[in-house]
Structures are given as C-alpha cells and as structure tokens.
Design a protein around this motif. Structure first.
Motif, PDB file in Angstrom:
ATOM      1  N   ASN A   7     -11.723 -43.460 -13.885  1.00 16.43           N
ATOM      2  CA  ASN A   7     -10.742 -42.947 -12.927  1.00 16.43           C
ATOM      3  C   ASN A   7      -9.796 -41.986 -13.651  1.00 16.43           C
ATOM      4  O   ASN A   7      -8.581 -42.124 -13.588  1.00 16.43           O
ATOM      5  CB  ASN A   7      -9.969 -44.084 -12.262  1.00 16.43           C
ATOM      6  N   CYS A  55      -3.368 -39.105  -5.456  1.00 12.86           N
ATOM      7  CA  CYS A  55      -3.564 -39.269  -6.892  1.00 12.86           C
ATOM      8  C   CYS A  55      -2.224 -39.353  -7.608  1.00 12.86           C
ATOM      9  O   CYS A  55      -1.190 -38.993  -7.056  1.00 12.86           O
ATOM     10  CB  CYS A  55      -4.391 -38.130  -7.468  1.00 12.86           C
ATOM     11  N   LEU A 153      -7.088 -41.091  -9.406  1.00  6.51           N
ATOM     12  CA  LEU A 153      -7.157 -41.146  -7.949  1.00  6.51           C
ATOM     13  C   LEU A 153      -6.624 -42.480  -7.424  1.00  6.51           C
ATOM     14  O   LEU A 153      -6.697 -43.503  -8.110  1.00  6.51           O
ATOM     15  CB  LEU A 153      -8.595 -40.968  -7.474  1.00  6.51           C
ATOM     16  N   HIS A 154      -6.120 -42.438  -6.217  1.00  2.00           N
ATOM     17  CA  HIS A 154      -5.720 -43.658  -5.521  1.00  2.00           C
ATOM     18  C   HIS A 154      -6.966 -44.517  -5.330  1.00  2.00           C
ATOM     19  O   HIS A 154      -8.081 -44.009  -5.233  1.00  2.00           O
ATOM     20  CB  HIS A 154      -5.091 -43.296  -4.168  1.00  2.00           C
ATOM     21  N   TYR A 158     -10.859 -43.256  -5.044  1.00  2.00           N
ATOM     22  CA  TYR A 158     -11.714 -43.564  -6.184  1.00  2.00           C
ATOM     23  C   TYR A 158     -12.941 -44.353  -5.735  1.00  2.00           C
ATOM     24  O   TYR A 158     -14.066 -44.068  -6.159  1.00  2.00           O
ATOM     25  CB  TYR A 158     -10.913 -44.349  -7.225  1.00  2.00           C
TER      26      TYR A 158
END
Length: 192
Positions: A7, A55, A153-154, A158
């Motif tokens: 991530n 993000c 990313l959130h 993700y």
C-alpha cells in the motif's frame, strides 16, 4: 496466488498527450499512482490526492531532511552572494569617485567628465541588466515540485486494487486452462 501488493504508491506525471481517465471521476488526468515494484498503476486527478478519504501522504524523513538542508544551503549561498555584490558595488563607487577626482584635477573642463560619467552609467546599467537576467534564469531552473510524492490508499480503495489484481490473475489462469486440451472431458469410448 497473488503476490502481495504494497500500500505504497508513488506519484508520477506523464505528458498531457498521454493523459487517461481518472479512476474516480473519469476526467483526463496526467497524474499516475504506481507501486514501487511497478505491478499496478492507475491515473488519478491531483484534486483527489488531497482528499483524506482517498489517500494519505507518507512523509519520508530522509527526503524532508535533505530538502531542509538544501534550503539552508541556498539561503546561505544567497547571503554570501549579496555580501559579495555589496562589496563589489562599494568598490565600484570608490573607483568612480577616484576617477572623477583624477579627471577633475587633470582636466579643468566640465564637458569631458560628463561624457565619462555617461559611459560609466551605461556600463552600470548593462551590469544591472545582466545580473537581473542571471537571477531570472536561475530562479526558473530551481523551482522544485514541493507536492508530496508517496501515498497510501484508504483501505476501501486499496482493497479495490487488490481485488482487481486477483481478478486479472484468475482470468489469466482461466484462459490458460481453456487453451489446454486436457481441461475438457473426453468423449466416452464405450459402446451402446
């Protein structure tokens, strides 16, 4: 199964002619988020990068320290340049005064010192113009992009990327299976 997808996403810019639709809003975008191992990438608008629900910025301490050090060095360089320019200016002024005194003592006329002053003024003006040109070119070349470069990313976005990677791998395996003739059942060989 799929190799794990980190991530960590690095922001890259592409040419405006290579812009593709944003993953979120489908508007043309020239900003790309890509994984460090180049396994996955997608286009995204710069406005979405500021959205905390999409993000978050990963701050690199080493990079920040390097930026601070570079800023301090540039400030120190500017300070030294200004001091040097001031010394040069004072030196030129002393030389001009000395020349004026020498000319006034050697020649009693007023017309000749005025011509010399005009030439000195023209030289000084040309020097100032050259200095301004140098400053403007150096300012144009040293404009770093201060926007963040690494993102996470959130969790929902993700997970969408992980699911996409899994689906692509599953589709690839299915295509390979369909091309293998032993995948299909054989025709019964027994009689009626």
């Amino acid at each position: 199964m799929a190799t794990s997808l980190p991530n960590t996403w690095h922001l890259r810019r592409v040419a405006d002619t290579s812009a593709r639709s944003c993953l979120i809003c489908h508007k043309p975008s020239s900003s790309v988020l890509i994984t460090p191992n180049n396994k996955d990438f997608f286009y995204v608008c710069p406005a979405h990068l500021n959205d905390r629900h999409f993000c978050t910025v990963i701050i690199d301490e080493e990079e920040e320290a390097a930026k601070k050090k570079a800023e301090e060095m540039s400030r120190e360089i500017e300070k030294v340049k200004k001091e040097y320019e001031e010394k040069q200016q004072r030196k030129k002024e002393k030389e001009k005064e000395k020349k004026k005194k020498d000319k006034a003592e050697s020649k009693g006329t007023k017309d000749q010192p005025e011509n010399a002053d005009n030439k000195d003024d023209e030289r000084e003006r040309d020097d100032k113009i050259d200095a301004i040109k140098k400053q403007s070119t150096s300012a144009n070349t040293s404009t770093p992009d201060d926007s963040p470069r690494i993102f996470a990313l959130h969790k929902n976005f993700y997970q969408m990327r992980i699911d996409r990677m899994r689906n692509l791998e599953a589709a690839k395996r299915n295509r390979q299976r369909l091309q293998d003739p032993s995948f299909f059942p054989s025709v019964p060989s027994g009689g009626i």
